[in-house]
Write an enzyme that holds these catalytic residues in place. Structure first.
Site, PDB file in Angstrom:
ATOM      1  N   GLU A 103      -0.383   0.664  -6.221  1.00  9.72           N
ATOM      2  CA  GLU A 103      -0.563  -0.527  -4.603  1.00  9.72           C
ATOM      3  C   GLU A 103      -0.460  -1.495  -5.601  1.00  9.72           C
ATOM      4  OE1 GLU A 103      -3.946   0.851  -2.025  1.00  9.72           O
ATOM      5  OE2 GLU A 103      -3.941   2.663  -1.811  1.00  9.72           O
ATOM      6  N   HIS A 153       0.975  -1.362   0.399  1.00  5.58           N
ATOM      7  CA  HIS A 153      -0.092   0.027  -0.388  1.00  5.58           C
ATOM      8  C   HIS A 153       0.954   1.235   0.188  1.00  5.58           C
ATOM      9  CE1 HIS A 153      -2.912   2.858   1.134  1.00  5.58           C
ATOM     10  NE2 HIS A 153      -4.259   1.514   1.393  1.00  5.58           N
TER      11      HIS A 153
END
Ligand code: TA6
Length: 315
Positions: free
Chosen positions: A289, A184
């Site tokens: 991500e 992330h």
């Protein structure tokens, strides 16, 4: 599971000045003779800084909790075994959003500089840091919510030409389990309104700002002009490029992962997150991500999965 495409790792040199690695206060810091550096918190094995040519490439909120009280708002949180709020009727249903990897304390397994292969452009100075998380290290709550025997090894490799992070997932139990994984990453940008994201053209995506409806991106480039929360699926091109003012800034190369999420909370959502500071920090960050989040990866007993990314900075 075989890795369909394996961009090679780094090849650190064995002569001349060596990388330095030290661990202190729950984090591991590595630096190269070039001055490039990476910092990794044991909490979540969260990369919180990656500097190349003296420039910080990651964004971390000024209000990010670094004490283990909640997942770090920024850097590279590791998402496993589920992405987003897990479906209630799935084996991960009792876990928190984005799973337990990012809010567990990992073990530093050590460093190595004997990687074979080279980062794409032939970087030859590098150091690999390994971190481990297994079922035994989980909180009782997480173990109860997801009672599978697993072992994760997360490798963070600082190279002269880039940063590589790879997650190795092993099923150590006698029953199969399903998982999702995602890195992330919060990238730092000079100005979000002058950012273009290339490499996602003509790809199908789920738009979470539009009630998770499915769309096809016709334009080869994506600009961020408001809250953006898109899950791109089965992307053909390995590399997603972030451009600033039309010039290449960062390349994010997926390794054995087919999906990429693009997220920027914009004004209201940024204001609504207590650990997102400064409030206008959305102007200086974009999340790109890489992950396997479209459906579930099934891992049979004794099997291993590996996926990750190489990030290269053009500055
Ligand atoms: O990756 C994008 C996303 O799933 C967004 O929907 C938003 O929830 C973001 O992750 C941050 O999630 P967090 O749990 O870290 O607040």
């Amino acid at each position: 599971m075989d890795r369909s495409h394996k961009p090679s790792a780094l090849t650190p040199s064995t002569t001349g000045p060596q990388p330095s690695v030290h661990s202190e206060q729950g984090r591991v810091i590595a630096s190269l003779p070039t001055g490039d550096s990476v910092e990794v918190l044991l909490y979540g094995a969260t990369v919180t800084s990656w500097k190349h040519n003296g420039r910080e490439n990651l964004w971390v909120s000024e209000a990010a909790k670094l004490d283990g009280s909640k997942p770090v708002r920024g850097g590279v949180p590791v998402v496993f075994p589920c992405f987003g709020p897990p479906p209630k009727d799935h084996a991960t249903g009792g876990l928190p959003q984005h799973g337990f990897a990012r809010n567990s304390t990992w073990e530093y397994l050590g460093k190595s500089s004997s990687e074979s292969g080279k980062l794409a452009s032939g970087g030859d100075d590098g150091v690999k840091l390994d971190f481990g998380l297994s079922s035994a290290q989980l909180s009782e709550e997480a173990k109860k919510a997801w009672p599978y025997d697993f072992a994760l090894v997360y490798s963070v490799t600082l190279g002269k030409d880039g940063l590589q992070t790879m997650l190795n997932v092993q099923n150590k139990g006698d029953k199969s389990f399903e998982f999702q994984m995602l890195l992330h990453t919060y990238f730092r940008v000079d100005s979000i309104t002058k950012v273009t994201i290339n490499g996602l053209g003509s790809t199908t995506y789920i738009d979470k700002v539009l009630n998770a409806t499915e769309h096809q991106q016709s334009n080869p480039s994506l600009q961020i002009t408001g809250e953006t929360d898109r899950v791109y699926k089965s992307i053909k091109q390995d590399t997603t490029s972030i451009l600033q003012d039309g010039k290449p800034r960062l390349d994010v190369i997926r390794d054995n992962l087919e999906d990429t999420v693009v997220w920027n909370p914009w004004i209201e959502k940024a204001k609504g997150m207590g650990d997102f500071e400064p409030n206008d920090g959305y102007k200086n960050m974009v999340c790109v991500e890489v992950g396997a989040v479209n459906g579930w990866q099934k891992l049979e007993s004794g099997d291993t999965f590996e996926g990750g990314m190489i990030v290269k900075s053009h500055l």
